[in-house]
Design a protein around this motif. Structure first.
Motif, PDB file in Angstrom:
ATOM      1  N   UNK A  43      36.915  36.924  50.411  1.00 31.01           N
ATOM      2  CA  UNK A  43      37.508  37.535  51.687  1.00 31.01           C
ATOM      3  C   UNK A  43      38.895  38.308  51.320  1.00 31.01           C
ATOM      4  N   UNK A  44      39.522  37.651  50.479  1.00 31.01           N
ATOM      5  CA  UNK A  44      41.050  38.095  50.074  1.00 31.01           C
ATOM      6  C   UNK A  44      40.890  39.155  48.916  1.00 31.01           C
ATOM      7  N   UNK A  60      35.650  31.009  51.501  1.00 32.19           N
ATOM      8  CA  UNK A  60      36.582  32.127  51.032  1.00 32.19           C
ATOM      9  C   UNK A  60      35.647  33.278  50.590  1.00 32.19           C
ATOM     10  N   UNK A  61      34.373  33.125  50.602  1.00 34.97           N
ATOM     11  CA  UNK A  61      33.536  34.065  50.097  1.00 34.97           C
ATOM     12  C   UNK A  61      33.274  35.134  51.182  1.00 34.97           C
ATOM     13  N   UNK A  62      33.319  36.291  50.792  1.00 29.29           N
ATOM     14  CA  UNK A  62      33.137  37.468  51.572  1.00 29.29           C
ATOM     15  C   UNK A  62      31.521  37.723  52.007  1.00 29.29           C
ATOM     16  N   UNK A  63      30.979  37.601  53.307  1.00 30.30           N
ATOM     17  CA  UNK A  63      29.726  37.793  53.725  1.00 30.30           C
ATOM     18  C   UNK A  63      29.615  38.980  54.559  1.00 30.30           C
TER      19      UNK A  63
END
Length: 138
Positions: free
Chosen positions: A32-33, A44-47
């Motif tokens: 996400x960062x 913290x993982x972009x989905x």
């Protein structure tokens, strides 16, 4: 649509709780960062809700990094809404570019003064001969 068809052929029913994540050749996930994360913290993982969103993001990442070999994976969500993923066994490495940027941010760079190729101009000095006095010397 492709994921649903793929899961029907594999004998798995498609669920609406599936999301899509991006994983690179080292097993790291796009976070996400907007940096790569190892997947040990799934939050913290972009989905992406839609596969085409994840594919577009992977395409953009690949255009910036030609060495990237990534894939879009469907992942189920836990009860807490986090994707079920396998963390990478390869530790994350700090990229040299971002390390350099960090150093530059810590030490503000003074702007160098332009250097001219010719000698700097100074006030013209008149040549005096021995025995001659100038107006300022009198």
């Amino acid at each position: 649509m492709l994921t649903l068809l793929r899961s029907i052929f594999e004998g798995k029913p498609g669920t609406m709780t599936d999301v899509f994540v991006i994983r690179n050749q080292l097993g790291h996930y796009w976070g996400k960062s907007k940096t790569w994360v190892d997947g040990s913290e799934a939050r913290a993982v972009m989905r992406a809700k839609h596969e085409d969103e994840a594919i577009n993001t992977l395409f953009e990442l690949g255009s910036k990094d030609i060495e990237l070999r990534g894939e879009v994976l469907a992942a189920e969500l836990t009860e807490r809404g986090e994707p079920v993923i396998e963390p990478s066994q390869i530790p994350l490495q700090l990229e040299p570019e971002s390390e350099l940027e960090t150093e530059l941010e810590l030490e503000p760079e003074a702007e160098p003064e332009p250097v001219s190729e010719s000698e700097p101009e100074s006030e013209p000095q008149s040549e005096t001969r021995p025995g001659q006095e100038t107006a300022s010397q009198i």
